[in-house]
Design an enzyme around this catalytic site. Structure first.
Site, PDB file in Angstrom:
ATOM      1  N   ASP A  13      28.877  67.575  53.347  1.00 57.09           N
ATOM      2  CA  ASP A  13      28.491  68.063  52.045  1.00 57.09           C
ATOM      3  C   ASP A  13      29.522  67.529  51.049  1.00 57.09           C
ATOM      4  OD1 ASP A  13      27.519  71.331  50.678  1.00 57.09           O
ATOM      5  OD2 ASP A  13      27.278  69.274  49.958  1.00 57.09           O
ATOM      6  N   ASP A  40      21.149  73.795  57.655  1.00 49.67           N
ATOM      7  CA  ASP A  40      22.513  74.112  58.091  1.00 49.67           C
ATOM      8  C   ASP A  40      22.869  75.499  57.588  1.00 49.67           C
ATOM      9  OD1 ASP A  40      23.315  73.233  55.139  1.00 49.67           O
ATOM     10  OD2 ASP A  40      25.046  74.250  56.061  1.00 49.67           O
ATOM     11  N   CYS A  92      17.989  84.664  77.456  1.00 46.10           N
ATOM     12  CA  CYS A  92      18.747  83.459  77.093  1.00 46.10           C
ATOM     13  C   CYS A  92      19.336  82.823  78.349  1.00 46.10           C
ATOM     14  CB  CYS A  92      19.869  83.852  76.127  1.00 46.10           C
ATOM     15  SG  CYS A  92      20.861  82.447  75.582  1.00 46.10           S
ATOM     16  N   CYS A 116      21.842  80.529  78.165  1.00 42.31           N
ATOM     17  CA  CYS A 116      23.067  79.818  77.756  1.00 42.31           C
ATOM     18  C   CYS A 116      24.232  80.153  78.676  1.00 42.31           C
ATOM     19  CB  CYS A 116      23.407  80.128  76.303  1.00 42.31           C
ATOM     20  SG  CYS A 116      24.380  81.618  76.057  1.00 42.31           S
ATOM     21  N   CYS A 175      25.332  83.797  78.522  1.00 38.88           N
ATOM     22  CA  CYS A 175      24.406  84.781  79.114  1.00 38.88           C
ATOM     23  C   CYS A 175      24.261  84.619  80.615  1.00 38.88           C
ATOM     24  CB  CYS A 175      23.049  84.682  78.428  1.00 38.88           C
ATOM     25  SG  CYS A 175      23.155  85.185  76.697  1.00 38.88           S
ATOM     26  N   HIS A 218      26.785  81.457  72.204  1.00 35.13           N
ATOM     27  CA  HIS A 218      25.443  82.044  72.332  1.00 35.13           C
ATOM     28  C   HIS A 218      24.644  81.915  71.033  1.00 35.13           C
ATOM     29  CE1 HIS A 218      22.087  84.721  73.032  1.00 35.13           C
ATOM     30  NE2 HIS A 218      22.384  85.256  71.860  1.00 35.13           N
TER      31      HIS A 218
HETATM   32  C1  6MQ Z   1      24.203  82.506  54.028  1.00 34.04           C
HETATM   33  O1  6MQ Z   1      25.438  81.808  53.973  1.00 34.04           O
HETATM   34  C2  6MQ Z   1      26.137  81.966  52.770  1.00 34.04           C
HETATM   35  O2  6MQ Z   1      25.477  81.280  51.711  1.00 34.04           O
HETATM   36  C3  6MQ Z   1      25.936  79.944  51.654  1.00 34.04           C
HETATM   37  C4  6MQ Z   1      24.816  79.106  52.182  1.00 34.04           C
HETATM   38  N1  6MQ Z   1      23.987  78.720  51.066  1.00 34.04           N
HETATM   39  C5  6MQ Z   1      24.124  77.512  50.500  1.00 34.04           C
HETATM   40  N2  6MQ Z   1      23.404  77.123  49.427  1.00 34.04           N
HETATM   41  C6  6MQ Z   1      23.826  75.874  49.112  1.00 34.04           C
HETATM   42  C7  6MQ Z   1      23.487  75.028  48.052  1.00 34.04           C
HETATM   43  C8  6MQ Z   1      24.147  73.786  47.939  1.00 34.04           C
HETATM   44  C9  6MQ Z   1      23.891  72.897  46.820  1.00 34.04           C
HETATM   45  O3  6MQ Z   1      23.069  73.176  45.929  1.00 34.04           O
HETATM   46  N3  6MQ Z   1      24.598  71.749  46.744  1.00 34.04           N
HETATM   47  C10 6MQ Z   1      25.512  71.397  47.693  1.00 34.04           C
HETATM   48  N4  6MQ Z   1      26.182  70.219  47.564  1.00 34.04           N
HETATM   49  N5  6MQ Z   1      25.771  72.181  48.769  1.00 34.04           N
HETATM   50  C11 6MQ Z   1      25.118  73.390  48.893  1.00 34.04           C
HETATM   51  C12 6MQ Z   1      25.447  74.249  49.972  1.00 34.04           C
HETATM   52  C13 6MQ Z   1      24.813  75.500  50.063  1.00 34.04           C
HETATM   53  N6  6MQ Z   1      24.974  76.558  50.936  1.00 34.04           N
HETATM   54  C14 6MQ Z   1      27.159  79.858  52.497  1.00 34.04           C
HETATM   55  O4  6MQ Z   1      28.246  79.473  51.624  1.00 34.04           O
HETATM   56  C15 6MQ Z   1      29.152  80.563  51.541  1.00 34.04           C
HETATM   57  C16 6MQ Z   1      30.333  80.228  52.429  1.00 34.04           C
HETATM   58  C17 6MQ Z   1      29.504  80.815  50.072  1.00 34.04           C
HETATM   59  O5  6MQ Z   1      28.459  81.721  52.067  1.00 34.04           O
HETATM   60  C18 6MQ Z   1      27.442  81.269  52.926  1.00 34.04           C
HETATM   61 ZN    ZN Z   2      22.939  83.302  75.412  1.00 38.18          ZN
END
Ligand code: 6MQ
Ligand code: ZN
Length: 377
Positions: A97, A271, A309, A311, A314, A340
């Protein structure tokens, strides 16, 4: 200017029931089936997992992060080490990223301008600067197979005007990324569609970026606290704007329900830190829903985390043993829960791909939610 597409998308089939697609992404470090979940290894390691264990669970690609590696140990050191693959002993695909998101979610007092973002390191307060050109330089040094354009992920909620200005700047930054990306390298640069929760801005962003001919497209600006139904609506009108012969990557999404719903809406790559993050406080994703291993009821349960599972965790360890390790803060405990959880999501994506092959992804979704319950996140 056309970039050498070192990363290509092979469409295999479309699910006749849901419209989801089965494919394969080919990279210089191997191919992986899609829809795919990508384990997150922010600081050049998927926390507590070895490369061999990640291969054992068939992870074909992992993530790492420009912002974090720029701050520590520095991209020049990793360049001297021979690149990120060599540095972390991972010979399969890596996606990095670009740092845009992390600058906003981690650093103090950022100052954003047309040029880029000035910020203070969350580690030592040093004054630093990231820009499209700097983000390209760092990712070229890391040598990731898939690099992400430097963008701004607008905060949620944000005003229409803020999102409009930010999205237009992200398009201008994407152009600068293309120009700055070291030509001829076999690294693919993916663009990131922004536009918040506004259909007209998403359309504008997709039009800007697809006119620049990137080898792949991510949908950013989601999984930032918005309600899930809103994310699904944005996907419904954004994914169809992207080319069908290139990968589509939904950033930051990783709960079981969102992975299935995203695949149904045409997403190929996902991801999220969720599985590894909740594992570290002893929360496990299982076929019966979430399991909090610290709960007393597991203290003398000698069965596996998940009876369905297969894995390593498990097959060899009980809930009682894992609960003991977590309570005793023994590191092996979070290794077992992490293994896991990652295996659970990678296995889920394998079942999603099989359901697409069998033209029954909507049925699979209904069965999954009926059996496993809707995961709250
Ligand atoms: C549910 O996990 C929390 O929510 C974030 C994941 N949600 C997320 N939306 C994103 C949007 C972008 C984007 O617009 N541009 C670029 N370059 N990278 C991105 C990376 C991103 N990740 C995790 O990030 C934290 C660690 C803040 O909490 C987690
Ligand atoms: Zn497992």
């Amino acid at each position: 200017m056309t970039t050498v597409a070192a990363v290509t998308y092979e469409h295999i089939k479309t699910c006749q029931q849901s419209g989801a697609r089965l494919g394969r992404v080919h990279t210089p470090h191997g191919s992986f089936d899609t829809p795919a979940f990508m384990p997150v290894g922010t600081q050049a390691t998927v926390k507590t997992m070895s490369p061999e264990e990640l291969k054992e669970m068939n992870a074909g690609i992992i993530l790492s992060n420009t912002y974090h590696l720029f701050l520590r140990p520095g991209h020049e050191l990793i360049r001297r080490a021979g690149g990120l693959h060599k540095f972390m002993n991972w010979d399969r695909a890596i996606l990095t990223d670009s740092g845009g998101f992390q600058v906003f979610s981690l650093s103090e007092n950022r100052k954003i301008s047309e040029e880029g973002v000035e910020f203070r390191s969350h580690l030592n307060g040093d004054k630093l600067f990231l820009s499209p050109e700097k983000a390209m330089e760092i990712q070229n040094a890391l040598g990731s197979d898939i690099m992400m354009a430097f963008d701004e992920c607008p905060p949620y909620p944000a005003s229409y005007d803020y999102v409009k200005q930010s999205t237009e700047r992200t398009s201008r930054w994407a152009e600068r990324c293309l120009a700055a990306h070291a030509r001829g390298r076999d690294q693919a640069l993916f663009a990131i569609v922004q536009g918040g929760m506004h259909e007209d801005l998403r359309k504008q962003s997709a039009a800007d970026l697809t006119s620049m001919d990137f080898p792949g497209y991510a949908i950013g600006g989601l999984s930032v606290g918005e309600p899930k139904h809103m994310m699904y609506e944005v996907l419904e009108y954004t994914t169809p704007l992207l080319p069908t012969n290139k990968p589509r990557y939904l950033m930051g999404v990783g709960s079981p329900d969102a992975l299935i719903e995203g695949a149904i809406r045409g997403i190929d790559m996902f991801d999220c830190v969720l599985p590894t993050r909740i594992a570290r406080n002893g929360t496990c994703m299982t076929s019966q829903g979430r399991l909090v291993i610290r709960n007393l009821k597991h203290a003398d349960d000698f069965g596996p985390l998940d009876p369905e599972c297969s894995c390593y965790t498990c097959r060899n360890y009980s809930r009682a043993y894992i609960r003991h390790l977590i309570k005793a803060e023994e590191t092996f405990g979070i290794r077992l829960t992490t293994y896991h959880n990652l295996h659970f999501l990678l296995e889920l994506m394998k079942q999603v791909r099989q359901a697409i092959m069998d033209d029954r992804l909507l049925d699979f979704r209904d069965e999954f939610f009926a059996r496993y319950g809707l995961f709250d996140n």
